[in-house]
Design a protein around this motif. Sequence first.
Motif, PDB file in Angstrom:
ATOM      1  N   MET A   1      16.200  17.326 -33.288  1.00  0.00           N
ATOM      2  CA  MET A   1      14.981  16.968 -34.032  1.00  0.00           C
ATOM      3  C   MET A   1      14.570  18.142 -34.929  1.00  0.00           C
ATOM      4  O   MET A   1      14.605  19.292 -34.502  1.00  0.00           O
ATOM      5  CB  MET A   1      13.869  16.636 -33.031  1.00  0.00           C
ATOM      6  N   ASP A   5       9.679  17.287 -37.802  1.00  0.00           N
ATOM      7  CA  ASP A   5       9.443  16.168 -36.887  1.00  0.00           C
ATOM      8  C   ASP A   5       8.672  16.620 -35.657  1.00  0.00           C
ATOM      9  O   ASP A   5       7.756  15.937 -35.209  1.00  0.00           O
ATOM     10  CB  ASP A   5      10.786  15.560 -36.451  1.00  0.00           C
ATOM     11  N   ASP A   9       5.111  15.304 -34.380  1.00  0.00           N
ATOM     12  CA  ASP A   9       4.956  14.802 -33.002  1.00  0.00           C
ATOM     13  C   ASP A   9       3.738  15.432 -32.342  1.00  0.00           C
ATOM     14  O   ASP A   9       2.890  14.744 -31.790  1.00  0.00           O
ATOM     15  CB  ASP A   9       6.170  15.192 -32.140  1.00  0.00           C
TER      16      ASP A   9
ATOM     17  N   PRO B  18       9.162  10.492 -32.940  1.00  0.00           N
ATOM     18  CA  PRO B  18      10.050  10.383 -34.116  1.00  0.00           C
ATOM     19  C   PRO B  18      10.721   9.010 -34.248  1.00  0.00           C
ATOM     20  O   PRO B  18      10.921   8.536 -35.368  1.00  0.00           O
ATOM     21  CB  PRO B  18      11.083  11.487 -33.894  1.00  0.00           C
ATOM     22  N   THR B  22      10.279   6.614 -37.470  1.00  0.00           N
ATOM     23  CA  THR B  22      11.437   6.117 -38.230  1.00  0.00           C
ATOM     24  C   THR B  22      11.342   4.598 -38.405  1.00  0.00           C
ATOM     25  O   THR B  22      11.665   4.070 -39.475  1.00  0.00           O
ATOM     26  CB  THR B  22      12.756   6.500 -37.513  1.00  0.00           C
TER      27      THR B  22
END
Lengths: 113, 113
Positions: A1, A5, A9, B18, B22
């Motif tokens: 990741m 990202d 998060d 994530p 997406t």
Amino acid sequence: MSKYDLALDRCFSALGDPTRRTILQRLARGNATVSELAAPHDMALPSFMEHLKKLEAAGLVTSQKQGRTRVCALSPDAFGPAKDWLSEQSAIWEARLDRFDEYVTHLTQERSK
Amino acid sequence: MSKYDLALDRCFSALGDPTRRTILQRLARGNATVSELAAPHDMALPSFMEHLKKLEAAGLVTSQKQGRTRVCALSPDAFGPAKDWLSEQSAIWEARLDRFDEYVTHLTQERSK
């Protein structure tokens, strides 16, 4: 990741809690000590500190010891990455709706010919 | 907790992953079946469905059975409440920085008199 990202998060997860959002709302109005921030919340201090820790880990809040108190502040451009992500997706989505509108208009015109 | 708070909790928490981001990025570009959405993710279908369920519970995604497939779509104005909350806090924060700038300018002018 990717780092980006991971940052998103942490940021969005930190925002997904009413206590943490209340802390951010308070700090948007001005810096505050931990005790000032904790006062309106009916919560044991260790639990409250967990919320603060999550906000710090997400890069939304910074804190500094001043004498015997710890003063918290909203990070500069704290909400930037989250706002950017949401705006980007909204823009793609709206452009798609515009193209769909154009298509329907075109179809209606073709049919009425 | 108010309905508004609960909606923001679900929305921000849904955004804090994530895989779910997406899915939303894909749906901003157009509707897709569950299989199309799942394809790029190296994940068992039940785990993937959990992510979809969270997005539906947060009001970010809607889905409809069409024959033997389920087609997913981004909810209209899905990102609205989250964007509004972030913009509101940023505005309060920026207004505060502006007032601070004015104060510093005023102080500097007073001192140079």
